[in-house]
Scaffold this motif. Structure first.
Motif, PDB file in Angstrom:
ATOM      1  N   ILE A  83     -21.313  55.097 -12.964  1.00 52.54           N
ATOM      2  CA  ILE A  83     -21.220  55.836 -11.706  1.00 52.54           C
ATOM      3  C   ILE A  83     -21.143  54.868 -10.529  1.00 52.54           C
ATOM      4  CG2 ILE A  83     -22.434  57.891 -12.558  1.00 52.54           C
ATOM      5  CD1 ILE A  83     -24.969  56.811 -11.143  1.00 52.54           C
ATOM      6  N   ASP A  84     -20.601  55.350  -9.412  1.00 56.31           N
ATOM      7  CA  ASP A  84     -20.608  54.578  -8.172  1.00 56.31           C
ATOM      8  C   ASP A  84     -20.628  55.566  -7.016  1.00 56.31           C
ATOM      9  OD1 ASP A  84     -20.576  51.900  -7.045  1.00 56.31           O
ATOM     10  OD2 ASP A  84     -18.636  52.410  -6.190  1.00 56.31           O
ATOM     11  N   GLY A  85     -21.557  55.401  -6.081  1.00 63.12           N
ATOM     12  CA  GLY A  85     -21.712  56.347  -4.980  1.00 63.12           C
ATOM     13  C   GLY A  85     -21.400  55.730  -3.643  1.00 63.12           C
ATOM     14  N   ASP A  86     -21.055  56.597  -2.678  1.00 65.45           N
ATOM     15  CA  ASP A  86     -20.730  56.099  -1.333  1.00 65.45           C
ATOM     16  C   ASP A  86     -21.853  56.325  -0.335  1.00 65.45           C
ATOM     17  OD1 ASP A  86     -20.612  58.822  -0.706  1.00 65.45           O
ATOM     18  OD2 ASP A  86     -18.696  58.668   0.363  1.00 65.45           O
ATOM     19  N   GLY A  87     -23.020  56.791  -0.814  1.00 66.03           N
ATOM     20  CA  GLY A  87     -24.175  56.965   0.057  1.00 66.03           C
ATOM     21  C   GLY A  87     -24.254  58.301   0.760  1.00 66.03           C
ATOM     22  N   THR A  88     -23.204  59.117   0.684  1.00 70.40           N
ATOM     23  CA  THR A  88     -23.189  60.411   1.364  1.00 70.40           C
ATOM     24  C   THR A  88     -23.447  61.577   0.418  1.00 70.40           C
ATOM     25  OG1 THR A  88     -20.823  60.919   1.049  1.00 70.40           O
ATOM     26  CG2 THR A  88     -21.425  59.472   2.904  1.00 70.40           C
ATOM     27  N   GLY A  89     -23.662  61.275  -0.866  1.00 71.73           N
ATOM     28  CA  GLY A  89     -23.789  62.320  -1.878  1.00 71.73           C
ATOM     29  C   GLY A  89     -22.572  62.429  -2.774  1.00 71.73           C
ATOM     30  N   ASP A 100     -17.096  51.250 -13.008  1.00 72.65           N
ATOM     31  CA  ASP A 100     -17.165  50.030 -12.189  1.00 72.65           C
ATOM     32  C   ASP A 100     -16.152  48.981 -12.609  1.00 72.65           C
ATOM     33  OD1 ASP A 100     -18.440  49.097 -14.491  1.00 72.65           O
ATOM     34  OD2 ASP A 100     -20.157  48.232 -13.432  1.00 72.65           O
ATOM     35  N   ASN A 101     -15.380  49.260 -13.653  1.00 67.36           N
ATOM     36  CA  ASN A 101     -14.230  48.424 -13.997  1.00 67.36           C
ATOM     37  C   ASN A 101     -12.928  49.042 -13.504  1.00 67.36           C
ATOM     38  OD1 ASN A 101     -14.764  45.960 -15.125  1.00 67.36           O
ATOM     39  ND2 ASN A 101     -14.440  46.579 -17.233  1.00 67.36           N
ATOM     40  N   LEU A 102     -13.010  50.261 -12.963  1.00 69.99           N
ATOM     41  CA  LEU A 102     -11.814  51.023 -12.600  1.00 69.99           C
ATOM     42  C   LEU A 102     -11.716  51.326 -11.112  1.00 69.99           C
ATOM     43  CD1 LEU A 102      -9.350  52.850 -13.186  1.00 69.99           C
ATOM     44  CD2 LEU A 102     -10.970  54.661 -13.820  1.00 69.99           C
ATOM     45  N   ALA A 103     -12.795  51.798 -10.522  1.00 74.64           N
ATOM     46  CA  ALA A 103     -12.738  52.253  -9.124  1.00 74.64           C
ATOM     47  C   ALA A 103     -14.095  52.053  -8.480  1.00 74.64           C
ATOM     48  CB  ALA A 103     -12.336  53.729  -9.063  1.00 74.64           C
ATOM     49  N   ARG A 104     -14.091  51.545  -7.228  1.00 76.13           N
ATOM     50  CA  ARG A 104     -15.346  51.262  -6.534  1.00 76.13           C
ATOM     51  C   ARG A 104     -15.273  51.766  -5.098  1.00 76.13           C
ATOM     52  NH1 ARG A 104     -18.004  46.811  -8.000  1.00 76.13           N
ATOM     53  NH2 ARG A 104     -19.602  47.617  -6.579  1.00 76.13           N
ATOM     54  N   PHE A 105     -16.346  52.418  -4.664  1.00 76.02           N
ATOM     55  CA  PHE A 105     -16.424  52.792  -3.261  1.00 76.02           C
ATOM     56  C   PHE A 105     -16.641  51.538  -2.409  1.00 76.02           C
ATOM     57  CE2 PHE A 105     -17.451  57.173  -4.715  1.00 76.02           C
ATOM     58  CZ  PHE A 105     -16.469  57.824  -3.987  1.00 76.02           C
ATOM     59  N   VAL A 106     -15.876  51.445  -1.331  1.00 77.08           N
ATOM     60  CA  VAL A 106     -15.992  50.318  -0.405  1.00 77.08           C
ATOM     61  C   VAL A 106     -16.277  50.819   1.005  1.00 77.08           C
ATOM     62  CG1 VAL A 106     -14.557  48.774  -1.777  1.00 77.08           C
ATOM     63  CG2 VAL A 106     -13.468  50.292  -0.107  1.00 77.08           C
ATOM     64  N   GLY A 107     -16.582  52.083   1.142  1.00 83.48           N
ATOM     65  CA  GLY A 107     -16.910  52.729   2.405  1.00 83.48           C
ATOM     66  C   GLY A 107     -17.097  54.211   2.123  1.00 83.48           C
TER      67      GLY A 107
END
Length: 325
Positions: free
Chosen positions: A146-152, A205-212
């Motif tokens: 999983i990877d989150g952007d902090g907003t839910g 986390d090998n495919l797509a990551r939130f950067v904002g």
């Protein structure tokens, strides 16, 4: 702030108090790659520490002999000894929620593929050593899934979280309910498959990551990349969900002993002072690091070789787990 907002883990770019980094410790697992894997882990740790401008680095070694090596190679780091099967602390260490408590999920060796002593409870032991309150969560979840952007908002893959070797019978609705209940994620962006030959069953986390906030980095494929359809599908799903997509060059086809390995620039780590990007000696290395540098202009961005660590199946993000400030 809502109760959900209070437990949602901060995004990785939020301030860190420290970071756990797994130190390669088992000669029988790493064989001829052990020394180089240790050197790569230390180079990563040094960049994150940034001569004290970054964050506290805690190298986790599996035995006293490995700990002595870690102290010699990385005198700037705190070194702790905890029995573990392997260094992939992104998946076995706890996820610290927005209230500062450790969410300790079940771990079953990536669907029963790698059952190694110590991996099943190292998360609780690491949290206990730092005096962090532990909240057990009775379902299987690895941090790299999983990877989150902090907003839910959280991103994951169907290949991993819906795999029957993790939580059989739950389905999308059940997984979404548990992500909301235990981590405060109230919106899930479901991508499809992960990378070819990724033995985590497609960690995101090998495919797509939130950067904002609502901003997702996804690889852009050169012609020889065996994952080009995966990247294309991921970008289409993200845009359809209203998520901004930032494209990063991919490494292309990376081989070891004639086999395709899951090499990815997406396995970068976002620290307080530095972003550390794994590179593999391909023609796209410099362009990928430059693209990520434009995303994080307030941090140093380093491209560091991760060839030996990749022989174990992951890279810098996979061997680390941050402790938010």
């Amino acid at each position: 702030m809502s109760t959900l907002g209070q437990i949602t883990p901060p995004p990785e770019w939020a301030p860190h108090k420290a970071v756990w980094i797994g130190f390669p410790s088992h000669p029988d697992l790493w064989e001829a790659d052990l020394d180089q894997a240790q050197a790569e882990a230390v180079a990563f740790a040094r960049a994150v520490h940034a001569e004290g401008r970054g964050e506290e680095v805690v190298l986790v070694a599996a035995d006293k002999e490995s700990a002595a090596t870690a102290r010699k190679l990385a005198p700037f780091a705190d070194v702790t000894v905890e029995l573990f099967g392997d260094i992939w602390l992104r998946d076995t260490a706890p996820i610290i929620d927005g209230s500062g408590r450790a969410r300790d999920f079940g771990f079953n060796g990536w669907g029963g593929k790698y059952d190694l002593p110590g991996d099943e409870d190292i998360g609780a032991r690491l949290a206990r050593r730092r005096g962090i309150t532990i909240l057990p969560c009775d379902w299987v979840l690895e941090g790299g899934a999983i990877d989150g952007d902090g907003t839910g908002l959280v991103v994951t893959t169907e290949q991993c979280l819906l795999n029957p070797n993790r939580n059989p019978g739950l389905g999308k609705a059940g997984i979404e309910r548990l992500l909301r209940q235990d981590l405060g994620y109230d919106r899930v962006l479901w991508l499809g498959d992960g990378l070819l030959n990724d033995h985590t069953d497609g960690h995101v986390d090998n495919l797509a990551r939130f950067v904002g906030e609502n901003r997702l980095a996804i690889p852009r494929s050169p012609e020889n990349d065996p994952n080009w359809r995966v990247y294309q599908d991921a970008a289409e799903r993200a845009r359809a969900a209203g998520v901004e997509v930032v494209e990063i060059p991919s490494p292309g086809r990376v081989l070891r002993d004639d086999d395709v390995v899951p090499a990815s620039y997406m396995n970068f780590y976002i620290g307080n002072a530095a972003v550390v990007v794994p590179v593999y000696g391909t023609a796209q290395d410099d362009a990928a690091v430059a693209a990520i540098r434009t995303i994080f202009p307030d941090r140093e961005v380093h491209g560091l070789r991760a060839d030996a660590i990749l022989t174990g199946g992951g890279s810098f993000h996979c061997i680390s787990q941050q402790i938010p400030a």
